[in-house]
Design an enzyme around this catalytic site. Structure first.
Site, PDB file in Angstrom:
ATOM      1  N   ASP A 291       0.929  -1.235  -0.051  1.00 45.48           N
ATOM      2  CA  ASP A 291       0.112  -0.029  -0.231  1.00 45.48           C
ATOM      3  C   ASP A 291       1.019   1.164   0.151  1.00 45.48           C
ATOM      4  O   ASP A 291       1.670   1.219   1.021  1.00 45.48           O
ATOM      5  CB  ASP A 291      -0.934   0.050   1.310  1.00 45.48           C
ATOM      6  CG  ASP A 291      -1.948   0.999   1.140  1.00 45.48           C
ATOM      7  OD1 ASP A 291      -1.626   2.137   0.766  1.00 45.48           O
ATOM      8  OD2 ASP A 291      -3.200   0.950   1.473  1.00 45.48           O
TER       9      ASP A 291
ATOM     10  N   THR B 176      -7.989  -3.172  -3.175  1.00 43.34           N
ATOM     11  CA  THR B 176      -7.731  -1.531  -3.507  1.00 43.34           C
ATOM     12  C   THR B 176      -9.099  -1.091  -3.944  1.00 43.34           C
ATOM     13  O   THR B 176      -9.601  -1.822  -4.782  1.00 43.34           O
ATOM     14  CB  THR B 176      -6.690  -1.574  -4.351  1.00 43.34           C
ATOM     15  OG1 THR B 176      -6.432  -0.094  -4.828  1.00 43.34           O
ATOM     16  CG2 THR B 176      -7.060  -2.305  -5.812  1.00 43.34           C
TER      17      THR B 176
ATOM     18  N   ARG C  40     -12.834  -4.869  -6.783  1.00 40.30           N
ATOM     19  CA  ARG C  40     -13.747  -4.663  -8.106  1.00 40.30           C
ATOM     20  C   ARG C  40     -13.071  -5.174  -9.198  1.00 40.30           C
ATOM     21  O   ARG C  40     -11.596  -5.412  -9.287  1.00 40.30           O
ATOM     22  CB  ARG C  40     -13.762  -2.942  -8.403  1.00 40.30           C
ATOM     23  CG  ARG C  40     -14.661  -2.201  -7.460  1.00 40.30           C
ATOM     24  CD  ARG C  40     -16.023  -2.734  -7.840  1.00 40.30           C
ATOM     25  NE  ARG C  40     -17.297  -1.955  -6.779  1.00 40.30           N
ATOM     26  CZ  ARG C  40     -17.506  -2.287  -5.776  1.00 40.30           C
ATOM     27  NH1 ARG C  40     -17.196  -3.235  -5.202  1.00 40.30           N
ATOM     28  NH2 ARG C  40     -18.472  -1.602  -4.924  1.00 40.30           N
TER      29      ARG C  40
ATOM     30  N   ASP D 269     -15.224 -12.857  -6.823  1.00 32.65           N
ATOM     31  CA  ASP D 269     -16.629 -12.401  -6.477  1.00 32.65           C
ATOM     32  C   ASP D 269     -16.783 -11.246  -7.066  1.00 32.65           C
ATOM     33  O   ASP D 269     -17.988 -11.005  -7.140  1.00 32.65           O
ATOM     34  CB  ASP D 269     -16.621 -11.810  -4.948  1.00 32.65           C
ATOM     35  CG  ASP D 269     -17.936 -11.712  -4.394  1.00 32.65           C
ATOM     36  OD1 ASP D 269     -18.821 -12.735  -4.435  1.00 32.65           O
ATOM     37  OD2 ASP D 269     -18.089 -10.602  -3.868  1.00 32.65           O
TER      38      ASP D 269
ATOM     39  N   GLU E   8     -20.088  -7.428 -14.353  1.00 33.31           N
ATOM     40  CA  GLU E   8     -20.466  -7.930 -13.086  1.00 33.31           C
ATOM     41  C   GLU E   8     -21.107  -9.620 -13.337  1.00 33.31           C
ATOM     42  O   GLU E   8     -20.743 -10.268 -12.414  1.00 33.31           O
ATOM     43  CB  GLU E   8     -21.284  -7.110 -12.378  1.00 33.31           C
ATOM     44  CG  GLU E   8     -21.639  -7.384 -10.926  1.00 33.31           C
ATOM     45  CD  GLU E   8     -20.434  -7.035  -9.832  1.00 33.31           C
ATOM     46  OE1 GLU E   8     -20.686  -6.960  -8.767  1.00 33.31           O
ATOM     47  OE2 GLU E   8     -19.373  -7.027 -10.283  1.00 33.31           O
TER      48      GLU E   8
ATOM     49  N   HIS F 275     -20.894 -11.796  -6.437  1.00 31.77           N
ATOM     50  CA  HIS F 275     -20.732 -10.506  -5.750  1.00 31.77           C
ATOM     51  C   HIS F 275     -21.432 -10.487  -4.300  1.00 31.77           C
ATOM     52  O   HIS F 275     -22.291  -9.670  -4.044  1.00 31.77           O
ATOM     53  CB  HIS F 275     -21.050  -9.103  -6.475  1.00 31.77           C
ATOM     54  CG  HIS F 275     -20.733  -7.895  -5.907  1.00 31.77           C
ATOM     55  ND1 HIS F 275     -20.592  -6.702  -6.756  1.00 31.77           N
ATOM     56  CD2 HIS F 275     -20.179  -7.550  -4.764  1.00 31.77           C
ATOM     57  CE1 HIS F 275     -19.749  -5.804  -6.046  1.00 31.77           C
ATOM     58  NE2 HIS F 275     -19.562  -6.248  -4.621  1.00 31.77           N
TER      59      HIS F 275
ATOM     60  N   GLY G 177     -20.071  -9.130   0.419  1.00 28.09           N
ATOM     61  CA  GLY G 177     -20.347  -8.029   1.063  1.00 28.09           C
ATOM     62  C   GLY G 177     -21.621  -8.325   1.836  1.00 28.09           C
ATOM     63  O   GLY G 177     -22.050  -9.675   1.880  1.00 28.09           O
TER      64      GLY G 177
END
Length: 343
Positions: free
Chosen positions: A193, A225, A254, A277, A282, A301, A304
């Protein structure tokens, strides 16, 4: 029982601004009841379009907006219709989709439930790291196909989590949570990072390394990230090629952070593994070769907050509203100065 200190205060006029489905799924009856104790709020009015007469009436009096997935942008025109607006409490993660520069120029205080949404993503990630190193998916597939006694130590001599190296790409809220959850295990943690110093990485429990070193020296790499102009395609063809044979890439951030064409080539060749994921697009086209790769696990996805986990988002948001109502600062503020490097 209602807190007497809260009931004695004036309840700020507020409105819900999100998709109706978001309100239904995130704010159950219990959460709505608590919100109406804290706020002068019509729980049956959910704004997903700020141009309607009902929305204009609600905005005219609103001091606080409780937002969620599907909230339209709070641009200058909307803010002109909401002259009393002082705060926004978001019941989801990123606020990039609806908080505009006009909000910061007006000095509106913003809070987000990103910390709550980070918890299940980190849990998913840790589970996948441990399963990947243990080669569970490969072994389960072989066992299902062959249905006999096999010497798994001989077939998968590299399986297991003892002293394996896990690379974390970005010390984001989720990345930090993953490192925290991995500390009890006998793993060597590495971190890349550019905004974190070597000392800060050590305090987190990881060794700071360069970007190429992270990919070349890790058994599993987990991507955390945020998607920004500077991070589009950050996980490049060259970095993927630097990964050791048999290493695993996990992406819960993402899809566009990764060069997906290059990743697809590596996976089709069978050289590395992946847990994805998120993808681009998407939902992958039906003909995508990734669906047929035994060395790729693709989920839609779901890392979350899902189902019962959504209550955690509501609870955090309600806590922030209690802070606002009682005159305290937000515990989870969103600050504009770090938006250029955060989700």
């Amino acid at each position: 029982m209602t807190d007497p200190h809260l009931s004695a205060r004036h309840r700020p006029r507020a409105a819900l601004a999100m998709a109706e489905r978001s309100a239904r799924q995130v704010l159950g009856s219990g959460s709505l009841g608590r919100l109406t104790e804290l706020l002068d709020l019509d729980p049956g009015l959910v704004l997903d379009d700020f141009t309607t007469p009902a929305a204009r009436r609600a905005l005219a009096d609103a001091e606080l907006l409780v937002t969620g997935w599907g909230c339209p942008p709070l641009d200058r025109r909307v803010l002109d219709a909401a002259p009393r607006l002082r705060a926004v409490v978001h019941t989801a993660g990123t606020v990039r989709h609806h908080i505009t520069d006009a909000c910061w120029e007006r000095g509106i205080a913003v809070s987000s439930a990103a910390a709550a949404n980070a918890v299940p993503v980190a849990e998913y990630t840790v589970a996948m790291i441990l399963l990947s190193n243990k080669r569970i998916l490969d072994i389960a597939r072989d066992y299902r196909a062959e249905r006999r006694t096999i010497d798994w130590n001989e077939r998968y001599p590299d399986a297991g989590n003892y002293r394996r190296t896990v690379g974390i790409l970005s010390a984001s809220v989720i990345g930090r949570r993953v490192i925290e959850l991995l500390r009890p295990y006998d793993l060597d943690l590495r971190l890349y990072d550019p905004y974190v110093t070597a000392q800060e990485a050590e305090e987190l429990g990881a060794l700071q390394v360069g970007l190429r070193e992270l990919f070349a020296g890790s058994d599993v790499i987990s991507v955390h990230t945020p998607l920004l102009p500077a991070t589009q395609g950050l996980v490049s063809r060259e970095l993927l090629a630097a990964m050791p044979d048999g290493a695993t890439l996990i992406n819960t951030a993402r899809g566009a952070v990764v060069d997906q064409d290059a990743l697809t080539e590596e996976l089709v060749a069978g050289r590395i593994r992946a847990v994805l994921d998120v993808t681009v697009p998407e939902v992958l086209p039906a003909a995508s070769p990734l669906y047929d790769c035994d060395n790729a696990l693709i989920t839609p996805h779901i890392a979350g907050s899902k189902s019962g986990e959504l209550r955690r988002l509501a609870d955090l948001a309600i806590g922030e509203i209690e802070n606002y109502v009682t005159g305290r600062d937000f515990a989870h503020p969103v600050r504009p100065e770090i938006l250029d490097r955060s989700a």
